[in-house]
Design an enzyme around this catalytic site. Structure first.
Site, PDB file in Angstrom:
ATOM      1  N   ILE A   1      78.095  21.209 -95.925  1.00  0.00           N
ATOM      2  CA  ILE A   1      78.076  22.154 -97.040  1.00  0.00           C
ATOM      3  C   ILE A   1      77.720  21.461 -98.360  1.00  0.00           C
ATOM      4  O   ILE A   1      77.286  22.112 -99.308  1.00  0.00           O
ATOM      5  CB  ILE A   1      79.453  22.866 -97.156  1.00  0.00           C
ATOM      6  CG1 ILE A   1      79.326  24.188 -97.881  1.00  0.00           C
ATOM      7  CG2 ILE A   1      80.498  21.961 -97.804  1.00  0.00           C
ATOM      8  CD1 ILE A   1      80.561  25.060 -97.757  1.00  0.00           C
TER       9      ILE A   1
ATOM     10  N   ASN B   1      84.080   9.178 -90.174  1.00  0.00           N
ATOM     11  CA  ASN B   1      85.281   8.769 -90.890  1.00  0.00           C
ATOM     12  C   ASN B   1      86.504   9.178 -90.077  1.00  0.00           C
ATOM     13  O   ASN B   1      86.663  10.355 -89.748  1.00  0.00           O
ATOM     14  CB  ASN B   1      85.319   9.435 -92.270  1.00  0.00           C
ATOM     15  CG  ASN B   1      84.210   8.950 -93.165  1.00  0.00           C
ATOM     16  OD1 ASN B   1      83.952   7.753 -93.252  1.00  0.00           O
ATOM     17  ND2 ASN B   1      83.532   9.872 -93.835  1.00  0.00           N
TER      18      ASN B   1
ATOM     19  N   GLU C   1      88.480  13.905 -94.130  1.00  0.00           N
ATOM     20  CA  GLU C   1      88.950  15.128 -94.786  1.00  0.00           C
ATOM     21  C   GLU C   1      89.269  16.234 -93.799  1.00  0.00           C
ATOM     22  O   GLU C   1      90.142  17.058 -94.051  1.00  0.00           O
ATOM     23  CB  GLU C   1      87.879  15.643 -95.755  1.00  0.00           C
ATOM     24  CG  GLU C   1      87.676  14.775 -96.970  1.00  0.00           C
ATOM     25  CD  GLU C   1      86.546  15.298 -97.853  1.00  0.00           C
ATOM     26  OE1 GLU C   1      86.024  16.393 -97.588  1.00  0.00           O
ATOM     27  OE2 GLU C   1      86.186  14.579 -98.801  1.00  0.00           O
TER      28      GLU C   1
ATOM     29  N   HIS D   1      84.120  14.336 -86.264  1.00  0.00           N
ATOM     30  CA  HIS D   1      82.752  14.684 -86.668  1.00  0.00           C
ATOM     31  C   HIS D   1      81.985  13.417 -86.980  1.00  0.00           C
ATOM     32  O   HIS D   1      82.545  12.436 -87.455  1.00  0.00           O
ATOM     33  CB  HIS D   1      82.733  15.633 -87.869  1.00  0.00           C
ATOM     34  CG  HIS D   1      83.585  15.204 -89.022  1.00  0.00           C
ATOM     35  ND1 HIS D   1      84.953  15.327 -89.015  1.00  0.00           N
ATOM     36  CD2 HIS D   1      83.268  14.648 -90.211  1.00  0.00           C
ATOM     37  CE1 HIS D   1      85.445  14.888 -90.159  1.00  0.00           C
ATOM     38  NE2 HIS D   1      84.443  14.445 -90.900  1.00  0.00           N
TER      39      HIS D   1
END
Ligand code: 5GP
Length: 122
Positions: free
Chosen positions: A34, A91, A99, A104
Site C-alpha cells: 500500500i 522482516n 509490522e 510476508h
C-alpha cells in the site's frame, strides 16, 4: 509471536480488505504494498497462518514452502525485474520491525538500491 487471525493480511486473504493482487495460487497470494518504497514493491504471503520465516520453515508443508519460493521467483520475473535486479526482504520479529504478524516477503525492484545494511535497504 502468536498468530492473530485479525491481522491485516489475514483480512486481505478473507477478502475483507481490498488489495491489488498480482499473483495467486493454491498456497500463495501476492499484492501491491500500500506504500511503495520502490517502483516495484510487492508483498508475497503464504495463505497458511504463519507468523514468521522460522515458523513457516518449521511448520509449513513441503508443498507450501516450494510454492512460496517458486512464486517469489515467478513474481520477480513477471514484474519485469529479474534482469535488472531486485531485493527480497522478510522482516521477522521486533528487531526487524515486523509490522504485520503474517509472514510476508517484500519484493523491491525498479531502481538502484544501497548496500544490504538495514539503514540502506529502503
Ligand atoms: P513489515 O514492516 O511488516 O515488513 O511490512 C508490512 C508492510 O505492509 C508495509 O510495507 C506496509 O506498507 C504494508 N501494509 C500495511 N497495511 C497494508 C494494507 O492494508 N494493504 C497493503 N497492500 N499493504 C499494507
Amino acid at each position: 509471536m502468536a498468530y492473530d487471525k485479525d491481522n491485516i493480511f489475514a483480512r486481505i486473504l478473507r477478502g475483507e480488505i481490498p488489495a491489488t493482487k498480482v499473483y495467486e495460487d493454491d498456497h500463495v497470494l501476492a499484492f501491491e504494498d500500500i506504500a511503495h518504497l520502490a517502483p516495484v514493491h510487492v508483498l508475497v504471503i503464504p495463505k497458511g497462518e504463519y507468523v514468521s520465516w522460522d515458523d513457516f520453515a518449521a511448520t509449513g508443508t513441503d508443498a507450501e514452502i516450494a510454492a512460496y519460493v517458486r512464486a517469489i521467483g515467478a513474481i520477480a520475473r513477471g514484474q519485469g525485474v529479474a534482469e535488472s535486479g531486485y531485493r527480497v526482504v522478510s522482516n521477522c520479529g521486533p528487531h526487524a520491525n515486523q509490522e504485520v504478524a503474517h509472514l510476508h516477503a517484500h519484493i523491491f525492484g525498479g531502481r538502484q538500491f544501497g548496500g544490504v545494511r538495514p539503514r540502506d535497504s529502503n
